[in-house]
Write a protein that holds these residues in place. Structure first.
Motif, PDB file in Angstrom:
ATOM      1  N   LEU A 179       0.825  -1.205   0.000  1.00 50.20           N
ATOM      2  CA  LEU A 179       0.000   0.000   0.000  1.00 50.20           C
ATOM      3  C   LEU A 179       0.861   1.258   0.000  1.00 50.20           C
ATOM      4  O   LEU A 179       0.649   2.164  -0.811  1.00 50.20           O
ATOM      5  CB  LEU A 179      -0.932   0.006   1.214  1.00 50.20           C
ATOM      6  N   ILE A 180       1.833   1.323   0.879  1.00 49.64           N
ATOM      7  CA  ILE A 180       2.630   2.547   1.018  1.00 49.64           C
ATOM      8  C   ILE A 180       3.579   2.769  -0.162  1.00 49.64           C
ATOM      9  O   ILE A 180       4.117   3.858  -0.322  1.00 49.64           O
ATOM     10  CB  ILE A 180       3.424   2.571   2.344  1.00 49.64           C
ATOM     11  N   ASP A 181       3.754   1.745  -1.007  1.00 45.31           N
ATOM     12  CA  ASP A 181       4.621   1.873  -2.179  1.00 45.31           C
ATOM     13  C   ASP A 181       3.857   2.170  -3.460  1.00 45.31           C
ATOM     14  O   ASP A 181       4.471   2.281  -4.528  1.00 45.31           O
ATOM     15  CB  ASP A 181       5.437   0.589  -2.375  1.00 45.31           C
ATOM     16  N   ALA A 182       2.537   2.309  -3.371  1.00 46.52           N
ATOM     17  CA  ALA A 182       1.736   2.588  -4.566  1.00 46.52           C
ATOM     18  C   ALA A 182       2.188   3.903  -5.189  1.00 46.52           C
ATOM     19  O   ALA A 182       2.483   4.868  -4.480  1.00 46.52           O
ATOM     20  CB  ALA A 182       0.259   2.647  -4.203  1.00 46.52           C
ATOM     21  N   ASP A 183       2.231   3.927  -6.510  1.00 51.18           N
ATOM     22  CA  ASP A 183       2.769   5.098  -7.207  1.00 51.18           C
ATOM     23  C   ASP A 183       1.820   6.289  -7.236  1.00 51.18           C
ATOM     24  O   ASP A 183       2.208   7.376  -7.648  1.00 51.18           O
ATOM     25  CB  ASP A 183       3.195   4.735  -8.627  1.00 51.18           C
TER      26      ASP A 183
END
Length: 78
Positions: free
Chosen positions: A39-43
């Motif tokens: 989730l926190i790495d979504a672009d």
């Protein structure tokens, strides 16, 4: 003293995203995540939004529950 209630509307408001009506469902449908994407790495997050999500996860309270719910829904696409 009453504790603040956390829900997806609160989370979206804190992220600076529309939260009225179907805005949350529309966002989730428009931004499905692949199973391998965290989730926190979504672009689609700004650096500030990603940081807020990380902080809420670390808080390990009601805030983290809402971030987890968002995570599940984005991975399911609904």
């Amino acid at each position: 003293m009453e504790l603040p209630a956390y829900d997806l509307k609160t989370l979206f408001d804190q992220l600076g995203l529309p939260s009225e009506g179907n805005a949350i469902d529309d966002f989730i449908e428009a931004h499905p995540l692949a199973p391998e994407t965290k989730l926190i790495d979504a672009d689609f997050w700004s650096p500030q939004q990603a940081q807020l999500l990380k902080e809420w996860l670390r808080a390990d309270g009601e805030e983290a529950v809402m971030v987890d719910e968002l995570n599940v829904r984005l991975h399911r696409g609904k």
